[in-house]
Scaffold this motif. Sequence first.
Motif: not given
Length: 278
Positions: A233-237, A242-244
């Motif tokens: 989740f930290s990668r998106v924050l 991207n989410v995908t």
Amino acid sequence: MPSSPKARNSAARIGGGSVPSPAGSSRTELRAHQPLLLQRQASDPAAARLRASESPVRRRGSGSPGSTQSLPEEDCMRLHPSLLGIALRSLLAVDLWLSKRLGVCAGEDASWGSARPLMKLIEVSGHGIPWLAGAGYCLYKSDSAAGQEVMLNLLMALVLDLVLVGVLKAVVRRRRPAHNRMDMFATFSVDSYSFPSGHATRASMCARFLLTHLVLAAPVRVLVLLWATIVGFSRVLLGRHNVTDVAFGFFMGYWQYNLVEMLWLSPVMFQNAIGQLH
């Protein structure tokens, strides 16, 4: 003395006939020569095709908007896109929009910019270099054969993860989100691409590996699962992915562990392989 027009018309009526006009005589001559013209047209096909191409009716039909000319197949495909293509484009648009909305730690001036240092610390915890160094150190310090076997296969799994993710990134070549800041720790050339998330694949694979081969208490097992989820989740924050990218990374890492189990190495097999190389 010349006669008047009225006298000439009355004389013609008396005689029971009419004075032939020059226009009437020309029409008569055209009708007389029409069969001869048709014969010449039949004997000259090139001239017939030229006249047909210059026909006003043909020109109007070819240039009118309602003409029934058939479109090429590729034009028809562009005019009527497949439902799969529409669905993929819609998913991509939603993915980009949602990733931008969730990138709340992408910079210091973002809405959650104060939490960026914490997110970067979590990023380092899922990086490949600390995991490779830790697995190598544990392998060197381990005294039992079982411990050496587990650490050896963990090391092999980490190397396999780096290779598979690097190849897939080089093939797909999806750029990172536009709001991302490239200040990551120890990056390589393929790290400029986004799909899939290497942190997500590594976290998912390592979490499943540790839960399967290490005897852990229940609270520790919960912490391992929580760590893997937070890393992804930290990668998106942070705006890194991207989410995908993260979702596919979790999926890839989960099934990557199955490949590790298929290629499982024992210390005896490893020593035999080293002996054959020498």
